[in-house]
Write a protein that holds these residues in place. Sequence first.
Motif, PDB file in Angstrom:
ATOM      1  N   SER A 389      11.786 109.725  65.352  1.00  0.00           N
ATOM      2  CA  SER A 389      11.611 109.173  66.692  1.00  0.00           C
ATOM      3  C   SER A 389      10.812 110.166  67.525  1.00  0.00           C
ATOM      4  O   SER A 389      10.463 111.256  67.069  1.00  0.00           O
ATOM      5  N   ASN A 390      10.533 109.802  68.774  1.00  0.00           N
ATOM      6  CA  ASN A 390       9.753 110.699  69.637  1.00  0.00           C
ATOM      7  C   ASN A 390      10.637 111.511  70.577  1.00  0.00           C
ATOM      8  O   ASN A 390      10.157 112.104  71.536  1.00  0.00           O
ATOM      9  N   PHE A 411       8.592 113.158  73.651  1.00  0.00           N
ATOM     10  CA  PHE A 411       7.175 113.228  73.328  1.00  0.00           C
ATOM     11  C   PHE A 411       6.518 111.871  73.581  1.00  0.00           C
ATOM     12  O   PHE A 411       7.216 110.853  73.719  1.00  0.00           O
ATOM     13  N   ASP A 413       4.722 108.219  73.169  1.00  0.00           N
ATOM     14  CA  ASP A 413       5.124 107.122  72.282  1.00  0.00           C
ATOM     15  C   ASP A 413       4.383 107.133  70.950  1.00  0.00           C
ATOM     16  O   ASP A 413       4.900 106.622  69.949  1.00  0.00           O
ATOM     17  N   CYS A 415       3.792 109.622  69.153  1.00  0.00           N
ATOM     18  CA  CYS A 415       4.133 110.883  68.465  1.00  0.00           C
ATOM     19  C   CYS A 415       5.477 110.755  67.748  1.00  0.00           C
ATOM     20  O   CYS A 415       6.445 110.245  68.314  1.00  0.00           O
ATOM     21  N   GLU A 416       5.515 111.184  66.495  1.00  0.00           N
ATOM     22  CA  GLU A 416       6.767 111.243  65.743  1.00  0.00           C
ATOM     23  C   GLU A 416       7.151 112.703  65.539  1.00  0.00           C
ATOM     24  O   GLU A 416       6.292 113.553  65.323  1.00  0.00           O
ATOM     25  N   LEU A 438       5.129 117.865  64.630  1.00  0.00           N
ATOM     26  CA  LEU A 438       4.687 116.679  65.367  1.00  0.00           C
ATOM     27  C   LEU A 438       3.615 115.934  64.582  1.00  0.00           C
ATOM     28  O   LEU A 438       2.728 116.550  63.986  1.00  0.00           O
ATOM     29  N   SER A 440       0.919 112.934  65.460  1.00  0.00           N
ATOM     30  CA  SER A 440       0.329 112.065  66.479  1.00  0.00           C
ATOM     31  C   SER A 440      -0.473 110.960  65.816  1.00  0.00           C
ATOM     32  O   SER A 440      -1.263 111.229  64.900  1.00  0.00           O
TER      33      SER A 440
END
Length: 515
Positions: A389-390, A411, A413, A415-416, A438, A440
């Motif tokens: 999730s972010n 972070f 939306d 971005c995981e 991260l 993106s």
Amino acid sequence: MKKVILFRILFLSVILIMLSCKKENAQNTGEVNSSEQALTSIDKTYQTDEKQNGSENLEVKSVIKFSSKYNSSQIWDYKWNLNKAALYNVQELANGNFMYLIEDEDKNHNSTVFVLVVDKNGKEAAKQKLAIDSKSKYNLYNTLVTVERDGGFTIYIKRQVRSLKESNEDTDEGKLRSRLKEYYIDKIKFNNTYKGYKTESKSMETLLFKSFQEKGLSYIVSADFSIKYLKNKILLYGMTGEPGLNDVPFIAISDLNMNLLHINSFKDYPATKIETIALNADANFYIEGREDSDADGTYYSTHKRFAINENLKLLNDKSDKEPYESVYRGPSAPDTSDEDEEDDSNNAEIEAQEPVKEVKKEETWAKKTFYSDEKEKTLYNLKQKGMFSNKVVFEKTKSDSTALWQISFVFPDNCEVSIYSSQALKLTNGDFVFSLYLTSKSGQKEKSSMAIFVINKEGRLTRQFQTPEYDELNGFEMKETNGKLLTAFVPYNANFVNNEWEYLYEFRSIMYSLE
């Protein structure tokens, strides 16, 4: 005229040779970019305090909505282009230099192991290939490095030599000897000039066989045991036992010349695999492991924790009484398909009349404890609801799980965040540093980087860094050094060229200021 033409030909030849040498050196030598670091101040509004509910009694509860504009730049950045690289060890040397153990693999799967030394300004000081025995299998993941006061260092590498002939030994003694014969520790010593090295080897048969016999240990579960450097000694640990009895952990201690000092097995911890050994507040060895047991078709895993002294005598036990995980793997249920068909026909009308209720699945929190402060009796954790999730929550808790800090990082939306690749360390001034992996997303493209956060003793963010973005980033390491943070990692970018993927690997080491 002929002389002029001859001179021009000679001049061009010299230029071509110089260009060729320059190109070759560029391929084999890393580049360093140094600059005056721009330290970005963290605005007070960047970390916003949140209201606590009635049951909470936190020292810190806040949220940080990530923005890259708060990233501070690096002091220096060393980069080296490679074929297919892996990073195994990073070590600060006594003279301020840094040593890296790196493996590179060419297209034909031929491996080269390099020892790279970079000075405190990020400039390459030395690069040495290690002579690798093609008949041996090296375990580079579990290497040790010890440092000398003058800037020299020694690397200890485990090596396995498998015989093409199978052992005909039928006795327990013969099988044990044969198993230990396969494994060696290579001691590779560099002086502070880094020009060449000396190698000594010792087999595990020479080191352990006699002591195993004296202890009544007649077999070893796996001779590929782990090694650790603590208190100027080498610790070897793995699993051993006696025929017909449960496997038990053992620990052996040797000096730096690989002479055995102590060995002991721990029969009070059956089926327990040692996972980590560290020093506790009393400078004794603190062991953490996992006991795997089973009963009535259910498999259990239980945390084991105990302390021992330098003579390997048990001092205290802090193991959990109950398992933290249990999995049922017993026999499957008997086949009742005929009965089920009859029941289904009888219940069809009832099921048709009753509306089907959807069972709402509760989201589970993934949790990673990446630092345990035994002196303060506190733990530092990362929590995440749902995978990748972010949003993640950085927690500081007491050892009884009472929360002290809860700092939420949110972070964008696209971005995981993965908490499983996170690294962490506590600085000498008591501040805490951790990293987050991260990813993106922009359309079909994904780029990865590592974000690094420095939290002070009051639970406030004081500094933030972020590595350059790549398709993937592996082997990330962090170390504190004289008010600075050294990072090292192996990233790559992938390009689809001529109907096949081309992977462009690099080794990078970046230095940041913690001041």
